[in-house]
Design a protein around this motif. Structure first.
Motif, PDB file in Angstrom:
ATOM      1  N   VAL A   1      54.673  61.111  38.218  1.00 22.14           N
ATOM      2  CA  VAL A   1      54.110  60.208  38.797  1.00 22.14           C
ATOM      3  C   VAL A   1      53.301  59.878  37.920  1.00 22.14           C
ATOM      4  CG1 VAL A   1      51.351  60.529  39.347  1.00 22.14           C
ATOM      5  CG2 VAL A   1      53.076  62.536  39.535  1.00 22.14           C
ATOM      6  N   VAL A   2      53.188  58.004  37.806  1.00 17.03           N
ATOM      7  CA  VAL A   2      52.489  57.466  36.274  1.00 17.03           C
ATOM      8  C   VAL A   2      51.487  56.740  36.302  1.00 17.03           C
ATOM      9  CG1 VAL A   2      53.781  55.726  35.038  1.00 17.03           C
ATOM     10  CG2 VAL A   2      55.682  56.920  36.296  1.00 17.03           C
ATOM     11  N   PHE A   3      50.573  56.706  35.750  1.00 18.63           N
ATOM     12  CA  PHE A   3      49.470  56.462  35.628  1.00 18.63           C
ATOM     13  C   PHE A   3      49.354  55.152  34.784  1.00 18.63           C
ATOM     14  CE2 PHE A   3      48.447  60.739  36.052  1.00 18.63           C
ATOM     15  CZ  PHE A   3      48.228  61.267  37.788  1.00 18.63           C
ATOM     16  N   SER A   4      49.044  54.060  35.455  1.00 18.08           N
ATOM     17  CA  SER A   4      48.819  52.996  34.702  1.00 18.08           C
ATOM     18  C   SER A   4      47.759  52.624  35.085  1.00 18.08           C
ATOM     19  CB  SER A   4      50.079  51.958  35.394  1.00 18.08           C
ATOM     20  OG  SER A   4      50.116  51.612  35.829  1.00 18.08           O
ATOM     21  N   HIS A   5      47.174  51.387  34.673  1.00 13.47           N
ATOM     22  CA  HIS A   5      45.664  50.901  34.447  1.00 13.47           C
ATOM     23  C   HIS A   5      46.162  49.379  35.306  1.00 13.47           C
ATOM     24  CE1 HIS A   5      42.009  49.643  34.704  1.00 13.47           C
ATOM     25  NE2 HIS A   5      42.120  48.184  34.286  1.00 13.47           N
ATOM     26  N   SER A   6      47.407  48.142  34.797  1.00 10.81           N
ATOM     27  CA  SER A   6      47.033  47.593  35.739  1.00 10.81           C
ATOM     28  C   SER A   6      48.631  48.058  36.436  1.00 10.81           C
ATOM     29  CB  SER A   6      48.071  46.576  34.679  1.00 10.81           C
ATOM     30  OG  SER A   6      48.793  46.517  34.093  1.00 10.81           O
ATOM     31  N   PRO A   7      49.051  47.111  37.707  1.00 12.24           N
ATOM     32  CA  PRO A   7      50.025  48.031  37.713  1.00 12.24           C
ATOM     33  C   PRO A   7      50.861  47.251  37.167  1.00 12.24           C
ATOM     34  CG  PRO A   7      48.913  45.803  39.245  1.00 12.24           C
ATOM     35  CD  PRO A   7      48.058  46.211  38.494  1.00 12.24           C
ATOM     36  N   LEU A   8      52.371  48.503  37.678  1.00 10.49           N
ATOM     37  CA  LEU A   8      53.038  47.718  37.680  1.00 10.49           C
ATOM     38  C   LEU A   8      54.650  47.414  38.205  1.00 10.49           C
ATOM     39  CD1 LEU A   8      54.459  51.615  35.387  1.00 10.49           C
ATOM     40  CD2 LEU A   8      53.136  49.870  34.673  1.00 10.49           C
ATOM     41  N   GLN A   9      53.631  46.049  38.473  1.00  7.70           N
ATOM     42  CA  GLN A   9      54.937  45.066  39.925  1.00  7.70           C
ATOM     43  C   GLN A   9      53.402  43.945  39.892  1.00  7.70           C
ATOM     44  OE1 GLN A   9      53.460  46.291  43.775  1.00  7.70           O
ATOM     45  NE2 GLN A   9      52.172  47.163  42.893  1.00  7.70           N
ATOM     46  N   LYS A  10      54.767  42.560  39.977  1.00 11.15           N
ATOM     47  CA  LYS A  10      53.797  41.750  40.105  1.00 11.15           C
ATOM     48  C   LYS A  10      53.642  41.376  40.816  1.00 11.15           C
ATOM     49  CE  LYS A  10      56.946  40.437  36.508  1.00 11.15           C
ATOM     50  NZ  LYS A  10      57.433  39.374  35.269  1.00 11.15           N
ATOM     51  N   ILE A  11      51.496  41.065  41.071  1.00  7.33           N
ATOM     52  CA  ILE A  11      51.105  41.215  42.403  1.00  7.33           C
ATOM     53  C   ILE A  11      50.344  39.204  42.552  1.00  7.33           C
ATOM     54  CG2 ILE A  11      48.929  41.169  43.916  1.00  7.33           C
ATOM     55  CD1 ILE A  11      49.981  44.491  43.237  1.00  7.33           C
ATOM     56  N   TYR A  12      50.259  39.324  41.489  1.00 11.48           N
ATOM     57  CA  TYR A  12      49.415  37.647  41.050  1.00 11.48           C
ATOM     58  C   TYR A  12      48.743  37.235  40.155  1.00 11.48           C
ATOM     59  CZ  TYR A  12      45.822  33.826  42.030  1.00 11.48           C
ATOM     60  OH  TYR A  12      45.084  32.869  42.621  1.00 11.48           O
ATOM     61  N   LYS A  13      49.701  36.457  39.305  1.00 11.39           N
ATOM     62  CA  LYS A  13      49.054  36.086  38.062  1.00 11.39           C
ATOM     63  C   LYS A  13      47.519  35.647  37.056  1.00 11.39           C
ATOM     64  CE  LYS A  13      51.854  35.148  34.231  1.00 11.39           C
ATOM     65  NZ  LYS A  13      53.424  34.332  33.403  1.00 11.39           N
ATOM     66  N   GLY A  14      47.586  35.422  37.888  1.00 14.65           N
ATOM     67  CA  GLY A  14      46.346  34.887  37.796  1.00 14.65           C
ATOM     68  C   GLY A  14      44.726  35.361  37.611  1.00 14.65           C
ATOM     69  N   TRP A  15      44.809  36.706  38.098  1.00 16.31           N
ATOM     70  CA  TRP A  15      44.533  37.701  37.925  1.00 16.31           C
ATOM     71  C   TRP A  15      44.010  38.868  36.749  1.00 16.31           C
ATOM     72  CZ3 TRP A  15      41.255  37.755  43.063  1.00 16.31           C
ATOM     73  CH2 TRP A  15      40.558  36.571  43.914  1.00 16.31           C
ATOM     74  N   ASN A  16      45.452  38.374  36.598  1.00 21.83           N
ATOM     75  CA  ASN A  16      46.041  39.121  35.940  1.00 21.83           C
ATOM     76  C   ASN A  16      46.398  40.706  36.764  1.00 21.83           C
ATOM     77  OD1 ASN A  16      47.413  39.572  33.215  1.00 21.83           O
ATOM     78  ND2 ASN A  16      45.402  39.485  32.108  1.00 21.83           N
ATOM     79  N   PHE A  17      46.380  40.767  37.586  1.00 22.44           N
ATOM     80  CA  PHE A  17      47.372  41.662  38.954  1.00 22.44           C
ATOM     81  C   PHE A  17      48.387  41.674  38.744  1.00 22.44           C
ATOM     82  CE2 PHE A  17      43.436  41.423  42.460  1.00 22.44           C
ATOM     83  CZ  PHE A  17      42.426  41.810  41.529  1.00 22.44           C
ATOM     84  N   TRP A  18      48.944  41.999  37.530  1.00 23.95           N
ATOM     85  CA  TRP A  18      50.671  41.274  36.680  1.00 23.95           C
ATOM     86  C   TRP A  18      50.400  42.710  35.577  1.00 23.95           C
ATOM     87  CZ3 TRP A  18      53.629  37.291  38.916  1.00 23.95           C
ATOM     88  CH2 TRP A  18      54.452  36.927  38.245  1.00 23.95           C
ATOM     89  N   THR A  19      52.126  43.145  35.454  1.00 25.62           N
ATOM     90  CA  THR A  19      52.188  43.608  34.217  1.00 25.62           C
ATOM     91  C   THR A  19      53.807  42.474  34.173  1.00 25.62           C
ATOM     92  OG1 THR A  19      51.489  45.613  35.220  1.00 25.62           O
ATOM     93  CG2 THR A  19      52.777  45.272  32.776  1.00 25.62           C
ATOM     94  N   ASP A  20      54.068  41.916  32.982  1.00 25.28           N
ATOM     95  CA  ASP A  20      55.151  41.277  32.347  1.00 25.28           C
ATOM     96  C   ASP A  20      56.241  41.910  32.878  1.00 25.28           C
ATOM     97  OD1 ASP A  20      54.099  38.311  32.835  1.00 25.28           O
ATOM     98  OD2 ASP A  20      54.578  37.699  30.396  1.00 25.28           O
ATOM     99  N   ASP A  21      56.305  43.234  32.281  1.00 23.40           N
ATOM    100  CA  ASP A  21      57.458  43.448  31.789  1.00 23.40           C
ATOM    101  C   ASP A  21      57.741  44.718  32.860  1.00 23.40           C
ATOM    102  OD1 ASP A  21      55.162  45.749  30.486  1.00 23.40           O
ATOM    103  OD2 ASP A  21      56.847  45.573  29.019  1.00 23.40           O
ATOM    104  N   ALA A  22      57.288  44.672  34.294  1.00 23.66           N
ATOM    105  CA  ALA A  22      56.998  45.646  35.085  1.00 23.66           C
ATOM    106  C   ALA A  22      58.460  46.265  35.563  1.00 23.66           C
ATOM    107  CB  ALA A  22      56.545  44.996  36.444  1.00 23.66           C
ATOM    108  N   GLU A  23      59.312  44.825  35.769  1.00 19.40           N
ATOM    109  CA  GLU A  23      60.925  45.017  36.009  1.00 19.40           C
ATOM    110  C   GLU A  23      61.475  45.886  35.224  1.00 19.40           C
ATOM    111  OE1 GLU A  23      60.063  41.039  37.655  1.00 19.40           O
ATOM    112  OE2 GLU A  23      58.961  42.237  35.610  1.00 19.40           O
TER     113      GLU A  23
END
Length: 357
Positions: free
Chosen positions: A208-230
């Motif tokens: 079980v991994v807890f992060s604040h931002s999503p560890l996926q790329k959803i919407y960059k304009g609002w930083n619903f995004w983690t650049d090295d998610a992959e």
């Protein structure tokens, strides 16, 4: 859903009194069908405590966190521990963090904390660490390996060289849809730590991994995004059962990427609209497993509520009891190979996002 989880959801609702109209506390149930001991934990996130002046703070955000703490303490049977998912403060000030920490101190049981960008970019997490310890760490509990990541880092140039003051750095990162912001990342150093941490864990152990931002790329304009998610996902892919639970987005999201299930946790402060409802900029969202669905961001407590998650099988079943919206159940469909929103899977049954942002 297992009989255990159904029974426990009833107990949780009864124990919390008005739990069916609560602010967002996520009660997470790990039910293993006899393979290992079942247990629960509670998740609260995104309080955004904001100082006005002196001992005066934004009352609505205060009340959201106070109520979440009070209701978490009423959960029966008691959770094994509590996670706070980040953004305790709004502008990272000591006064805000202290005020929020005082409220969190009323929680029963052990607290594990995740760092949010609003906690970090004023003093780069120095005071937050004095309150809650390392920025990233792992722990084991009853046969499950838990990992807490600091996913809201960015480049050294942006962090250390671009802004004349810490206050401006904080304000720039706190602004939604701000062209002066910068995408989040876990970063090279932390990914190396994660690889070393995972090397000690059997591939059959649930993660079980807890992060604040999503560890996926959803919407960059609002930083619903983690650049090295992959790159982070690649480290998690070898494991049989992986669940990522995150805050930050102030809305219900769920997705499946390979073997990794993703579920967001709602905020105690306010809800955000979904990005495709934002009329001021074209949205280039990726194709999600299920399109996000929600009624109206202009209701103050829409997309806030009670969340019960069964992740014992390695696939999330999330039961949302919402304040001012329809109840929701999202469950992994083994035939389809991805999560299915039980009520809203068919497009004709979904409420369209509002466009009057």
């Amino acid at each position: 859903m297992s009989e255990f989880v159904t029974r426990r959801s009833v107990l949780a609702g009864a124990g919390a009194g008005a739990a069916l109209t609560t602010l967002p506390i996520s009660m997470v149930t790990l039910a293993f069908g006899g393979e290992r001991e079942d247990f629960t934990f509670t998740y609260i996130s995104d309080a955004h405590i904001q100082q006005i002046k002196g001992a005066s703070f934004v009352r609505n955000w205060d009340q959201g966190l106070k109520r979440a703490v009070a209701e978490a303490n009423l959960v029966k049977p008691e959770s094994d521990f509590v996670i706070f998912g980040g953004d305790l403060a709004q502008l990272g000030k000591r006064e805000e963090l202290d005020h929020g920490a005082e409220m969190l101190s009323k929680l029963k049981g052990r607290l594990h904390a995740v760092m949010g960008e609003h906690d970090y970019y004023f003093d780069l997490g120095d005071y937050w660490s004095k309150l809650y310890g390392p920025h990233y760490y792992s722990f084991d509990h009853k046969g499950v390996h838990f990992i807490v990541l600091n996913s809201i880092l960015t480049s050294e140039q942006w962090t250390f060289h671009r802004w004349p003051t810490a206050e401006q750095r904080m304000l720039e990162m706190a602004g939604l849809d701000n062209p002066n912001g910068s995408p989040f990342m876990v970063g090279d150093k932390q990914r190396k730590w994660l690889a070393n941490d995972l090397a000690k864990v059997d591939k059959k152990t649930p993660l079980v991994v807890f992060s604040h931002s999503p560890l996926q790329k959803i919407y960059k304009g609002w930083n619903f995004w983690t650049d090295d998610a992959e790159e982070v996902q690649a480290l998690l892919q070898p494991f049989d059962s992986v669940n990522v639970i995150y805050g930050h987005v102030h809305q219900i999201q769920y997705n499946q990427i390979g073997n990794i299930s993703f579920n967001s946790v709602m905020a105690t402060a306010w809800p955000w609209p979904y990005p495709q409802s934002y009329a001021q900029a074209e949205s280039h969202l990726p194709v999600l497993t299920i399109p996000m669905n929600r009624a109206d961001p202009f209701f103050e407590r829409d997309a806030t509520g009670w969340q019960l998650i069964d992740i014992g099988s390695g696939r999330v079943t999330a039961r949302y009891q919402l304040w001012d919206n329809d109840q929701r159940t999202v469950a992994f469909d083994h035939k389809a190979g991805h999560p299915v929103d039980v009520a809203y899977q068919e497009p004709t049954r979904r409420r369209l996002p509002q466009t009057h942002y």
